[in-house]
Motif scaffolding. Sequence first.
Motif, mmCIF file in Angstrom:
data_model
loop_
_atom_site.group_PDB
_atom_site.id
_atom_site.type_symbol
_atom_site.label_atom_id
_atom_site.label_comp_id
_atom_site.label_asym_id
_atom_site.label_seq_id
_atom_site.Cartn_x
_atom_site.Cartn_y
_atom_site.Cartn_z
ATOM 1 N N LEU A 27 0.829 -1.207 0.000
ATOM 2 C CA LEU A 27 0.000 0.000 0.000
ATOM 3 C C LEU A 27 0.859 1.251 0.000
ATOM 4 O O LEU A 27 0.546 2.240 -0.690
ATOM 5 N N MET A 28 1.958 1.217 0.734
ATOM 6 C CA MET A 28 2.850 2.369 0.773
ATOM 7 C C MET A 28 3.496 2.601 -0.589
ATOM 8 O O MET A 28 3.662 3.744 -1.017
ATOM 9 N N VAL A 29 3.861 1.529 -1.266
ATOM 10 C CA VAL A 29 4.447 1.661 -2.603
ATOM 11 C C VAL A 29 3.413 2.244 -3.569
ATOM 12 O O VAL A 29 3.732 3.117 -4.378
ATOM 13 N N CYS A 30 2.180 1.776 -3.462
ATOM 14 C CA CYS A 30 1.115 2.334 -4.309
ATOM 15 C C CYS A 30 0.927 3.825 -4.018
ATOM 16 O O CYS A 30 0.730 4.619 -4.944
ATOM 17 N N ALA A 31 1.027 4.211 -2.751
ATOM 18 C CA ALA A 31 0.924 5.627 -2.392
ATOM 19 C C ALA A 31 2.081 6.419 -2.997
ATOM 20 O O ALA A 31 1.895 7.538 -3.477
ATOM 21 N N ALA A 32 3.268 5.835 -3.002
ATOM 22 C CA ALA A 32 4.421 6.514 -3.606
ATOM 23 C C ALA A 32 4.213 6.709 -5.097
ATOM 24 O O ALA A 32 4.497 7.783 -5.639
ATOM 25 N N VAL A 33 3.707 5.686 -5.767
ATOM 26 C CA VAL A 33 3.437 5.788 -7.203
ATOM 27 C C VAL A 33 2.374 6.859 -7.450
ATOM 28 O O VAL A 33 2.513 7.675 -8.358
ATOM 29 N N ALA A 72 7.820 -6.855 -2.064
ATOM 30 C CA ALA A 72 6.514 -6.209 -2.250
ATOM 31 C C ALA A 72 6.631 -5.052 -3.239
ATOM 32 O O ALA A 72 5.767 -4.876 -4.101
ATOM 33 N N THR A 73 7.705 -4.287 -3.121
ATOM 34 C CA THR A 73 7.926 -3.174 -4.051
ATOM 35 C C THR A 73 8.098 -3.700 -5.472
ATOM 36 O O THR A 73 7.499 -3.181 -6.421
ATOM 37 N N GLU A 74 8.918 -4.727 -5.623
ATOM 38 C CA GLU A 74 9.130 -5.321 -6.947
ATOM 39 C C GLU A 74 7.836 -5.886 -7.518
ATOM 40 O O GLU A 74 7.572 -5.747 -8.714
ATOM 41 N N LEU A 75 7.023 -6.497 -6.677
ATOM 42 C CA LEU A 75 5.749 -7.068 -7.116
ATOM 43 C C LEU A 75 4.827 -5.987 -7.671
ATOM 44 O O LEU A 75 4.257 -6.139 -8.758
ATOM 45 N N VAL A 76 4.700 -4.883 -6.945
ATOM 46 C CA VAL A 76 3.846 -3.781 -7.405
ATOM 47 C C VAL A 76 4.404 -3.180 -8.695
ATOM 48 O O VAL A 76 3.664 -2.941 -9.658
ATOM 49 N N PHE A 77 5.714 -2.953 -8.756
ATOM 50 C CA PHE A 77 6.320 -2.355 -9.948
ATOM 51 C C PHE A 77 6.229 -3.289 -11.141
ATOM 52 O O PHE A 77 6.000 -2.843 -12.264
ATOM 53 N N ASP A 78 6.414 -4.593 -10.932
ATOM 54 C CA ASP A 78 6.261 -5.563 -12.027
ATOM 55 C C ASP A 78 4.848 -5.533 -12.589
ATOM 56 O O ASP A 78 4.645 -5.607 -13.804
#
Length: 159
Positions: A27-33, A72-78
Amino acid sequence: MHVSCGQAGTHLEGDSIMHRFITLVSLMVCAAVATIVSGPRPVHAANNVIKFGIATPLSGPAAAWGIPHKQATELVFDAINSQGGLEVAGKTYTLEVVAYDHKYVIAEGVATVNRLIAKDAVKYLSILGGAVAKATEEAVNEAGVLTLDVAYAEGLVSP
């Protein structure tokens, strides 16, 4: 992480905690994006690639938190990249993770963050660990890097 202990069906509660942690990081990575896409700051990217730095413990006693942070970050970015990338103001970017192991040692953390900023030229960064985030706060602010820390440290957030 599911660990059997003796009788069938008996397990440690670590799997539930780790699942929550991975969900939180995702969720934090999605917020960063979302911040990159909607923020007033210009997107910093060379060759249409947005580099996102991760300074996290990938070895040592805190690796159980650092490895999922990176994964988790790699998963969201992939997932974003597999759908064509991230579109910002009519331009499409590929997201790239650049990760280094700081072993949850402050000196290693400072070195990894400095490397991400100076050598890898990241403008977006996630640091796991309050001690490392606090020790690198000045360098990150001076470089104008947007950080998404998975951390707590006294005085880390100020007005």
